[in-house]
Design a protein around this motif. Structure first.
Motif, PDB file in Angstrom:
ATOM      1  N   VAL A  50       0.865  -1.180   0.000  1.00  0.00           N
ATOM      2  CA  VAL A  50       0.000   0.000   0.000  1.00  0.00           C
ATOM      3  C   VAL A  50       0.901   1.228   0.000  1.00  0.00           C
ATOM      4  O   VAL A  50       1.754   1.381   0.882  1.00  0.00           O
ATOM      5  N   LEU A  51       0.733   2.087  -0.994  1.00  0.00           N
ATOM      6  CA  LEU A  51       1.507   3.327  -1.103  1.00  0.00           C
ATOM      7  C   LEU A  51       0.620   4.488  -0.695  1.00  0.00           C
ATOM      8  O   LEU A  51      -0.425   4.722  -1.308  1.00  0.00           O
ATOM      9  N   ARG A  52       1.035   5.212   0.341  1.00  0.00           N
ATOM     10  CA  ARG A  52       0.235   6.309   0.866  1.00  0.00           C
ATOM     11  C   ARG A  52       1.150   7.483   1.235  1.00  0.00           C
ATOM     12  O   ARG A  52       2.375   7.358   1.157  1.00  0.00           O
ATOM     13  N   ALA A  53       0.529   8.596   1.632  1.00  0.00           N
ATOM     14  CA  ALA A  53       1.305   9.771   2.028  1.00  0.00           C
ATOM     15  C   ALA A  53       0.637  10.458   3.195  1.00  0.00           C
ATOM     16  O   ALA A  53      -0.585  10.383   3.380  1.00  0.00           O
ATOM     17  N   GLU A  54       1.434  11.140   3.990  1.00  0.00           N
ATOM     18  CA  GLU A  54       0.921  11.969   5.073  1.00  0.00           C
ATOM     19  C   GLU A  54       0.598  13.356   4.527  1.00  0.00           C
ATOM     20  O   GLU A  54       1.091  13.763   3.481  1.00  0.00           O
ATOM     21  N   GLY A  55      -0.231  14.087   5.256  1.00  0.00           N
ATOM     22  CA  GLY A  55      -0.489  15.474   4.890  1.00  0.00           C
ATOM     23  C   GLY A  55      -1.763  15.673   4.101  1.00  0.00           C
ATOM     24  O   GLY A  55      -2.535  14.748   3.861  1.00  0.00           O
ATOM     25  N   ARG A  56      -1.966  16.903   3.668  1.00  0.00           N
ATOM     26  CA  ARG A  56      -3.223  17.264   3.020  1.00  0.00           C
ATOM     27  C   ARG A  56      -3.318  16.782   1.582  1.00  0.00           C
ATOM     28  O   ARG A  56      -4.414  16.758   1.008  1.00  0.00           O
ATOM     29  N   GLY A  57      -2.180  16.398   0.976  1.00  0.00           N
ATOM     30  CA  GLY A  57      -2.218  15.902  -0.384  1.00  0.00           C
ATOM     31  C   GLY A  57      -1.281  14.734  -0.573  1.00  0.00           C
ATOM     32  O   GLY A  57      -0.291  14.577   0.156  1.00  0.00           O
ATOM     33  N   PHE A  58      -1.574  13.899  -1.553  1.00  0.00           N
ATOM     34  CA  PHE A  58      -0.782  12.698  -1.823  1.00  0.00           C
ATOM     35  C   PHE A  58       0.593  13.036  -2.371  1.00  0.00           C
ATOM     36  O   PHE A  58       1.612  12.557  -1.878  1.00  0.00           O
ATOM     37  N   ASN A  59       0.645  13.896  -3.379  1.00  0.00           N
ATOM     38  CA  ASN A  59       1.925  14.226  -3.993  1.00  0.00           C
ATOM     39  C   ASN A  59       1.765  15.445  -4.894  1.00  0.00           C
ATOM     40  O   ASN A  59       0.798  15.530  -5.650  1.00  0.00           O
ATOM     41  N   ALA A  60       2.720  16.375  -4.814  1.00  0.00           N
ATOM     42  CA  ALA A  60       2.677  17.584  -5.631  1.00  0.00           C
ATOM     43  C   ALA A  60       3.745  17.573  -6.720  1.00  0.00           C
ATOM     44  O   ALA A  60       4.073  18.605  -7.294  1.00  0.00           O
ATOM     45  N   GLY A  61       4.321  16.396  -6.991  1.00  0.00           N
ATOM     46  CA  GLY A  61       5.295  16.293  -8.071  1.00  0.00           C
ATOM     47  C   GLY A  61       6.720  16.554  -7.615  1.00  0.00           C
ATOM     48  O   GLY A  61       7.087  16.290  -6.476  1.00  0.00           O
ATOM     49  N   VAL A  62       7.517  17.092  -8.513  1.00  0.00           N
ATOM     50  CA  VAL A  62       8.931  17.331  -8.215  1.00  0.00           C
ATOM     51  C   VAL A  62       9.096  18.626  -7.427  1.00  0.00           C
ATOM     52  O   VAL A  62       8.230  19.503  -7.442  1.00  0.00           O
ATOM     53  N   ASP A  63      10.219  18.733  -6.746  1.00  0.00           N
ATOM     54  CA  ASP A  63      10.552  19.946  -5.999  1.00  0.00           C
ATOM     55  C   ASP A  63      11.109  20.979  -6.983  1.00  0.00           C
ATOM     56  O   ASP A  63      12.289  20.955  -7.346  1.00  0.00           O
ATOM     57  N   ILE A  64      10.254  21.882  -7.418  1.00  0.00           N
ATOM     58  CA  ILE A  64      10.647  22.877  -8.414  1.00  0.00           C
ATOM     59  C   ILE A  64      11.734  23.805  -7.875  1.00  0.00           C
ATOM     60  O   ILE A  64      12.628  24.242  -8.604  1.00  0.00           O
ATOM     61  N   LYS A  65      11.693  24.094  -6.582  1.00  0.00           N
ATOM     62  CA  LYS A  65      12.700  24.970  -5.995  1.00  0.00           C
ATOM     63  C   LYS A  65      14.100  24.364  -6.130  1.00  0.00           C
ATOM     64  O   LYS A  65      15.071  25.087  -6.387  1.00  0.00           O
ATOM     65  N   GLU A  66      14.199  23.057  -5.962  1.00  0.00           N
ATOM     66  CA  GLU A  66      15.498  22.401  -6.096  1.00  0.00           C
ATOM     67  C   GLU A  66      16.032  22.558  -7.523  1.00  0.00           C
ATOM     68  O   GLU A  66      17.217  22.850  -7.724  1.00  0.00           O
ATOM     69  N   ILE A  67      15.171  22.387  -8.496  1.00  0.00           N
ATOM     70  CA  ILE A  67      15.589  22.518  -9.890  1.00  0.00           C
ATOM     71  C   ILE A  67      15.985  23.954 -10.209  1.00  0.00           C
ATOM     72  O   ILE A  67      16.994  24.212 -10.870  1.00  0.00           O
ATOM     73  N   GLN A  68      15.196  24.886  -9.698  1.00  0.00           N
ATOM     74  CA  GLN A  68      15.438  26.291 -10.016  1.00  0.00           C
ATOM     75  C   GLN A  68      16.703  26.822  -9.355  1.00  0.00           C
ATOM     76  O   GLN A  68      17.329  27.757  -9.862  1.00  0.00           O
ATOM     77  N   ARG A  69      17.082  26.250  -8.222  1.00  0.00           N
ATOM     78  CA  ARG A  69      18.305  26.687  -7.545  1.00  0.00           C
ATOM     79  C   ARG A  69      19.562  26.240  -8.281  1.00  0.00           C
ATOM     80  O   ARG A  69      20.639  26.825  -8.088  1.00  0.00           O
TER      81      ARG A  69
END
Length: 250
Positions: A50-69
């Motif tokens: 079973v694949l699940r996540a904590e928090g208000r959403g399951f997944n928001a994709g990649v960390d754009i801030k990491e790419i932009q830095r």
């Protein structure tokens, strides 16, 4: 960010992602998730994941801030390779993977869910690919596993989302339940699968993948090639910065 695994019942391994605030994963985060899912499937005591996540959403994709830095393309390459690894880990897992989705499921989240064997979702769950708005491409391969072709194209071009109830109508979401019942629903389904002969279930996973009409690995990597092209053209960096400057949230 943490990716944890535990066994709440015989034969069941639950893999949980917790990456506040929105479960947007770094490049390393995707690789860590891939390793957790793969290891769970390799464990002979695991019959279903079973694949699940904590928090208000399951997944928001990649960390754009990491790419932009990153002034170069190392972070982008890492994110793309990490996503490919995580999506493949779910698809190639030796046992069935049930995705339990709450809140938003965007970008890479759709990649995970589209490659899962079964999807259960909360009533507030929404699914979408904002890639076009971010100057990137990818995961149309996986959205096409959730909705018919022309609807996939409309959702892709507009970057609009679709609800769990709508996906249930199309047959790609197995059950839609109140959020407080999501984990229990996923575990109940997992128990039914885990009760089967694991030798048969593991063989069934191989057989079903073997007759799949869509080459998910090659298809997704083909899409990623256009993301690199857009980055080299300078389109993606501008779109990502506009997103970050606008403060848009899932």
């Amino acid at each position: 960010m943490t990716v944890s695994a535990h066994s709440p019942a015989p034969g069941i391994t639950v893999v949980t992602v917790a990456a506040p605030p929105v479960n947007a994963l770094t490049a390393q985060g995707w690789f860590t998730l891939a390793e957790a899912v793969t290891n769970a499937g390799r464990d002979p005591e695991t019959h279903v994941v079973v694949l699940r996540a904590e928090g208000r959403g399951f997944n928001a994709g990649v960390d754009i801030k990491e790419i932009q830095r990153d002034p170069g393309h190392t972070a982008l390459i890492g994110a793309n390779e990490g996503c490919a690894a995580a999506f493949s880990a779910v698809y190639d897992c030796a046992v069935p993977v049930i995705a339990a989705v709450q809140g938003f499921c965007l970008g890479g989240g759709v990649g995970l869910v589209g490659n899962a064997d079964v999807v259960v979702a909360s009533e507030d769950a929404t699914f979408g690919l904002p890639e076009v708005d971010r100057g990137a491409l990818g995961a149309a391969t996986h959205l096409a596993r959730l909705v018919p072709q022309h609807l996939m194209r409309a959702l892709y071009y507009t970057a609009e989302t679709i609800s769990a109830k709508q996906l249930h109508h199309h047959g790609s979401v197995y059950a839609v339940v109140p959020r407080e019942e999501l984990d229990a629903t996923a575990l109940a389904l997992a128990r039914r699968i885990a009760a089967k002969d694991p030798r048969v279930i593991r063989a069934a996973k191989q057989a079903i993948n073997g007759i799949d009409v869509q080459p998910v690995h090659r298809s997704y990597r083909f899409e990623q090639g256009f993301t690199f092209q857009l980055n080299l053209a300078g389109v993606s960096g501008t779109a990502r910065q506009q997103f970050l400057d606008g403060g848009e949230k899932p």
